[in-house]
Design a protein around this motif. Structure first.
Motif, PDB file in Angstrom:
ATOM      1  N   ALA A  58       0.825  -1.209   0.000  1.00 16.22           N
ATOM      2  CA  ALA A  58       0.000   0.000   0.000  1.00 16.22           C
ATOM      3  C   ALA A  58       0.858   1.258   0.000  1.00 16.22           C
ATOM      4  O   ALA A  58       0.462   2.290  -0.544  1.00 16.22           O
ATOM      5  CB  ALA A  58      -0.932   0.001   1.213  1.00 16.22           C
ATOM      6  N   VAL A  59       2.032   1.158   0.612  1.00 15.50           N
ATOM      7  CA  VAL A  59       2.829   2.358   0.863  1.00 15.50           C
ATOM      8  C   VAL A  59       3.972   2.530  -0.135  1.00 15.50           C
ATOM      9  O   VAL A  59       4.379   3.647  -0.449  1.00 15.50           O
ATOM     10  CB  VAL A  59       3.375   2.294   2.317  1.00 15.50           C
ATOM     11  CG1 VAL A  59       4.399   3.365   2.557  1.00 15.50           C
ATOM     12  CG2 VAL A  59       2.226   2.431   3.300  1.00 15.50           C
ATOM     13  N   LEU A  60       4.506   1.419  -0.644  1.00 18.46           N
ATOM     14  CA  LEU A  60       5.710   1.499  -1.481  1.00 18.46           C
ATOM     15  C   LEU A  60       5.501   1.017  -2.914  1.00 18.46           C
ATOM     16  O   LEU A  60       6.452   0.866  -3.669  1.00 18.46           O
ATOM     17  CB  LEU A  60       6.852   0.691  -0.838  1.00 18.46           C
ATOM     18  CG  LEU A  60       7.380   1.229   0.499  1.00 18.46           C
ATOM     19  CD1 LEU A  60       8.329   0.232   1.138  1.00 18.46           C
ATOM     20  CD2 LEU A  60       8.084   2.566   0.300  1.00 18.46           C
ATOM     21  N   ARG A  64       2.235  -1.988 -10.812  1.00 15.24           N
ATOM     22  CA  ARG A  64       3.346  -2.932 -10.909  1.00 15.24           C
ATOM     23  C   ARG A  64       4.704  -2.272 -10.798  1.00 15.24           C
ATOM     24  O   ARG A  64       5.697  -2.800 -11.298  1.00 15.24           O
ATOM     25  CB  ARG A  64       3.244  -3.718 -12.221  1.00 15.24           C
ATOM     26  CG  ARG A  64       2.138  -4.753 -12.160  1.00 15.24           C
ATOM     27  CD  ARG A  64       2.061  -5.588 -13.395  1.00 15.24           C
ATOM     28  NE  ARG A  64       3.204  -6.493 -13.530  1.00 15.24           N
ATOM     29  CZ  ARG A  64       3.159  -7.590 -14.278  1.00 15.24           C
ATOM     30  NH1 ARG A  64       2.077  -7.908 -14.928  1.00 15.24           N
ATOM     31  NH2 ARG A  64       4.214  -8.355 -14.367  1.00 15.24           N
ATOM     32  N   SER A  65       4.773  -1.121 -10.129  1.00 11.71           N
ATOM     33  CA  SER A  65       6.103  -0.550  -9.921  1.00 11.71           C
ATOM     34  C   SER A  65       6.234  -0.040  -8.493  1.00 11.71           C
ATOM     35  O   SER A  65       5.246   0.229  -7.820  1.00 11.71           O
ATOM     36  CB  SER A  65       6.353   0.589 -10.912  1.00 11.71           C
ATOM     37  OG  SER A  65       5.299   1.510 -10.843  1.00 11.71           O
ATOM     38  N   TRP A  66       7.473   0.026  -8.025  1.00 11.86           N
ATOM     39  CA  TRP A  66       7.723   0.602  -6.711  1.00 11.86           C
ATOM     40  C   TRP A  66       7.498   2.097  -6.806  1.00 11.86           C
ATOM     41  O   TRP A  66       7.819   2.724  -7.819  1.00 11.86           O
ATOM     42  CB  TRP A  66       9.178   0.338  -6.295  1.00 11.86           C
ATOM     43  CG  TRP A  66       9.471  -1.111  -6.116  1.00 11.86           C
ATOM     44  CD1 TRP A  66       8.692  -2.025  -5.490  1.00 11.86           C
ATOM     45  CD2 TRP A  66      10.631  -1.824  -6.569  1.00 11.86           C
ATOM     46  NE1 TRP A  66       9.288  -3.265  -5.526  1.00 11.86           N
ATOM     47  CE2 TRP A  66      10.477  -3.170  -6.173  1.00 11.86           C
ATOM     48  CE3 TRP A  66      11.781  -1.467  -7.256  1.00 11.86           C
ATOM     49  CZ2 TRP A  66      11.422  -4.157  -6.436  1.00 11.86           C
ATOM     50  CZ3 TRP A  66      12.740  -2.443  -7.528  1.00 11.86           C
ATOM     51  CH2 TRP A  66      12.557  -3.764  -7.119  1.00 11.86           C
ATOM     52  N   SER A  67       6.935   2.673  -5.759  1.00 10.32           N
ATOM     53  CA  SER A  67       6.736   4.115  -5.802  1.00 10.32           C
ATOM     54  C   SER A  67       6.668   4.674  -4.386  1.00 10.32           C
ATOM     55  O   SER A  67       6.255   3.991  -3.445  1.00 10.32           O
ATOM     56  CB  SER A  67       5.466   4.449  -6.590  1.00 10.32           C
ATOM     57  OG  SER A  67       4.400   4.741  -5.741  1.00 10.32           O
ATOM     58  N   HIS A  71       2.005   9.858   0.953  1.00  3.76           N
ATOM     59  CA  HIS A  71       1.440   8.941   1.949  1.00  3.76           C
ATOM     60  C   HIS A  71       2.504   8.026   2.536  1.00  3.76           C
ATOM     61  O   HIS A  71       2.375   7.572   3.674  1.00  3.76           O
ATOM     62  CB  HIS A  71       0.265   8.148   1.360  1.00  3.76           C
ATOM     63  CG  HIS A  71       0.648   7.178   0.288  1.00  3.76           C
ATOM     64  ND1 HIS A  71       1.328   7.550  -0.834  1.00  3.76           N
ATOM     65  CD2 HIS A  71       0.450   5.847   0.177  1.00  3.76           C
ATOM     66  CE1 HIS A  71       1.533   6.477  -1.597  1.00  3.76           C
ATOM     67  NE2 HIS A  71       0.998   5.427  -0.995  1.00  3.76           N
ATOM     68  N   THR A  72       3.583   7.751   1.767  1.00  6.35           N
ATOM     69  CA  THR A  72       4.676   6.951   2.309  1.00  6.35           C
ATOM     70  C   THR A  72       5.258   7.650   3.540  1.00  6.35           C
ATOM     71  O   THR A  72       5.510   7.016   4.578  1.00  6.35           O
ATOM     72  CB  THR A  72       5.793   6.775   1.251  1.00  6.35           C
ATOM     73  OG1 THR A  72       5.185   6.419   0.018  1.00  6.35           O
ATOM     74  CG2 THR A  72       6.772   5.693   1.673  1.00  6.35           C
ATOM     75  N   VAL A  73       5.462   8.973   3.411  1.00  8.06           N
ATOM     76  CA  VAL A  73       6.019   9.759   4.519  1.00  8.06           C
ATOM     77  C   VAL A  73       5.028   9.796   5.686  1.00  8.06           C
ATOM     78  O   VAL A  73       5.388   9.564   6.846  1.00  8.06           O
ATOM     79  CB  VAL A  73       6.361  11.186   4.056  1.00  8.06           C
ATOM     80  CG1 VAL A  73       6.956  11.997   5.205  1.00  8.06           C
ATOM     81  CG2 VAL A  73       7.317  11.150   2.874  1.00  8.06           C
ATOM     82  N   GLY A  74       3.750  10.058   5.369  1.00  9.86           N
ATOM     83  CA  GLY A  74       2.727  10.130   6.413  1.00  9.86           C
ATOM     84  C   GLY A  74       2.634   8.837   7.206  1.00  9.86           C
ATOM     85  O   GLY A  74       2.582   8.847   8.445  1.00  9.86           O
ATOM     86  N   VAL A  75       2.637   7.702   6.515  1.00  9.65           N
ATOM     87  CA  VAL A  75       2.525   6.407   7.191  1.00  9.65           C
ATOM     88  C   VAL A  75       3.804   6.107   7.975  1.00  9.65           C
ATOM     89  O   VAL A  75       3.746   5.539   9.074  1.00  9.65           O
ATOM     90  CB  VAL A  75       2.217   5.282   6.170  1.00  9.65           C
ATOM     91  CG1 VAL A  75       2.270   3.918   6.843  1.00  9.65           C
ATOM     92  CG2 VAL A  75       0.853   5.506   5.537  1.00  9.65           C
ATOM     93  N   ALA A  76       4.962   6.510   7.443  1.00  9.44           N
ATOM     94  CA  ALA A  76       6.222   6.281   8.153  1.00  9.44           C
ATOM     95  C   ALA A  76       6.241   7.036   9.480  1.00  9.44           C
ATOM     96  O   ALA A  76       6.627   6.480  10.525  1.00  9.44           O
ATOM     97  CB  ALA A  76       7.404   6.703   7.272  1.00  9.44           C
TER      98      ALA A  76
ATOM     99  N   ILE B 102      -4.774   6.343   5.728  1.00  8.99           N
ATOM    100  CA  ILE B 102      -5.483   5.782   6.884  1.00  8.99           C
ATOM    101  C   ILE B 102      -5.298   4.272   6.985  1.00  8.99           C
ATOM    102  O   ILE B 102      -4.898   3.742   8.016  1.00  8.99           O
ATOM    103  CB  ILE B 102      -7.000   6.097   6.813  1.00  8.99           C
ATOM    104  CG1 ILE B 102      -7.216   7.609   6.937  1.00  8.99           C
ATOM    105  CG2 ILE B 102      -7.755   5.368   7.921  1.00  8.99           C
ATOM    106  CD1 ILE B 102      -8.664   8.023   6.791  1.00  8.99           C
ATOM    107  N   TYR B 103      -5.578   3.573   5.872  1.00  4.96           N
ATOM    108  CA  TYR B 103      -5.643   2.130   6.013  1.00  4.96           C
ATOM    109  C   TYR B 103      -4.278   1.470   6.235  1.00  4.96           C
ATOM    110  O   TYR B 103      -4.180   0.563   7.063  1.00  4.96           O
ATOM    111  CB  TYR B 103      -6.516   1.531   4.894  1.00  4.96           C
ATOM    112  CG  TYR B 103      -5.909   0.567   3.937  1.00  4.96           C
ATOM    113  CD1 TYR B 103      -5.989  -0.814   4.175  1.00  4.96           C
ATOM    114  CD2 TYR B 103      -5.285   0.997   2.777  1.00  4.96           C
ATOM    115  CE1 TYR B 103      -5.445  -1.712   3.276  1.00  4.96           C
ATOM    116  CE2 TYR B 103      -4.749   0.108   1.880  1.00  4.96           C
ATOM    117  CZ  TYR B 103      -4.820  -1.245   2.136  1.00  4.96           C
ATOM    118  OH  TYR B 103      -4.269  -2.126   1.252  1.00  4.96           O
ATOM    119  N   PRO B 104      -3.170   1.975   5.615  1.00  5.09           N
ATOM    120  CA  PRO B 104      -1.881   1.384   5.974  1.00  5.09           C
ATOM    121  C   PRO B 104      -1.522   1.563   7.462  1.00  5.09           C
ATOM    122  O   PRO B 104      -0.941   0.661   8.065  1.00  5.09           O
ATOM    123  CB  PRO B 104      -0.881   2.124   5.078  1.00  5.09           C
ATOM    124  CG  PRO B 104      -1.678   2.640   3.946  1.00  5.09           C
ATOM    125  CD  PRO B 104      -3.033   2.943   4.509  1.00  5.09           C
TER     126      PRO B 104
END
Lengths: 105, 160
Positions: A58-60, A64-67, A71-76, B102-104
Motif C-alpha cells: 500500500a505504501v511502497l 506494478r512498480s515501486w513508488s 502517503h509513504t512519509v505520512g505512514v512512516a 489511513i488504512y496502511p
C-alpha cells in the motif's frame, strides 16, 4: 476498450462469484479435517506475513512498480508514533495531516 | 474501471487482487464449525482487518469477533460507496485529503500487535521483502498471496 452496460454487470457478478469461491475454498476443503500439529504454528505466522505485505504494497508500490509518495512519509511518521505507543486515532490523524500537508506544498 | 483485455482479463485481475483471502480462509478453517455449506457461508465474512482482529495469536480465531467486526465495516463501506457515488464530484480530487494514509496505518497497528517474538518479526520482514520483490514482476494481489507462504517456516520453527 470500453465495456457496455451489460458487460459491466456481468463483470461485477462474475467477480462476486469468484471472490465467494476464493473465500469459501479454505473453510470448505480444510474445515472438517484434523490438521497436523505444525499447522497452528503456520497459521500464527500468517498474520505478520500478510499484514506486512499489505502495508508495504500500500505504501511502497503503485500498480506494478515501486513508488514513494506523500502517503509513504505520512505512514512512516505514524509508524514511528505507533512504535512509541501513541494512540491509534492520534497516529492515523497525523498520517492524514502529514500526507495532505505534503500534497498541498 | 479501466480494462485492457476484456472481461476474462478483468475477472482474472480482480480475482488475483482477492487471492489473499484464500490464505486467510485456510488459516481460519480449523476455527469454523458446521458442515461445508455453513463453513462456506462463515468464510464469506473474511475481510483483511476483521480477520486480523479475530486472530487470537495461537492459531485459532474468534469467529464471533470476525462476524461482529465485518458487519459494521460492511455497512460503513456500502454507505461510503453510496456517498462517494452521489457526492464524489463535489469533493474533487480526494487524494489531496490524504485519506489513503489511513488504512496502511491501521494495518501497521495490527501488524505491531502480531510481532510477539523473533520468529514473527523475521516472518513479517521476509513477507514484506517477498511482496516488494514480486511487485514489478507479478500482477497486483499476487505479491500479498506469495508473502503468506513465508508463514510455512512455522512447519519447522517452534517459537512464535
Amino acid at each position: 476498450m470500453t465495456l457496455s452496460y451489460a458487460e459491466v454487470w456481468w463483470l461485477i457478478l462474475g467477480l462476486a462469484a469468484l471472490t465467494a469461491l476464493i473465500k469459501a475454498a479454505g473453510p470448505v476443503l480444510l474445515g472438517g479435517r484434523t490438521l497436523p500439529p505444525w499447522s497452528s504454528r503456520v497459521i500464527v505466522l500468517m498474520a505478520p506475513a500478510l499484514l506486512s505485505a499489505l502495508v508495504v504494497t500500500a505504501v511502497l508500490a503503485e500498480g506494478r512498480s515501486w513508488s514513494v509518495g506523500a502517503h509513504t512519509v505520512g505512514v512512516a511518521v505514524a509508524g514511528v508514533m505507533l512504535w512509541r505507543r501513541c494512540s491509534l486515532i492520534l497516529c492515523v490523524s497525523v498520517a492524514v495531516l502529514v500526507t495532505a500537508g505534503l500534497r498541498a506544498l | 474501471m479501466g480494462v485492457g483485455g476484456g472481461i476474462p482479463a478483468a475477472l482474472t485481475a480482480g480475482s488475483l487482487m482477492n487471492a489473499r483471502f484464500l490464505a486467510m480462509g485456510i488459516a481460519l478453517a480449523p476455527s469454523l464449525p458446521g458442515g461445508p455449506l455453513k463453513r462456506a457461508a462463515q468464510g464469506q465474512t473474511v475481510v483483511d482487518s476483521s480477520w486480523a482482529l479475530a486472530n487470537r495469536g495461537d492459531g485459532t480465531f474468534d469467529r464471533w469477533l470476525l462476524f461482529g467486526t465485518t458487519v459494521p465495516q460492511y455497512a460503513a463501506w456500502t454507505f461510503g460507496s453510496v456517498v462517494g457515488a452521489v457526492f464524489g464530484d463535489a469533493l474533487g480530487d480526494t487524494e489531496r485529503l490524504g485519506l489513503d494514509a489511513i488504512y496502511p496505518v491501521f494495518f501497521l497497528s495490527l501488524l505491531f500487535a502480531e510481532l510477539r517474538g523473533p520468529t514473527s518479526r523475521r516472518v513479517a520482514l521476509a513477507g514484506a521483502l517477498v511482496a516488494l520483490a514480486l511487485v514489478p514482476v507479478t500482477p497486483p494481489g499476487v505479491p500479498i498471496l506469495a508473502a503468506s507462504a513465508v508463514a510455512l517456516v512455522g512447519v519447522v520453527r517452534r517459537s512464535g
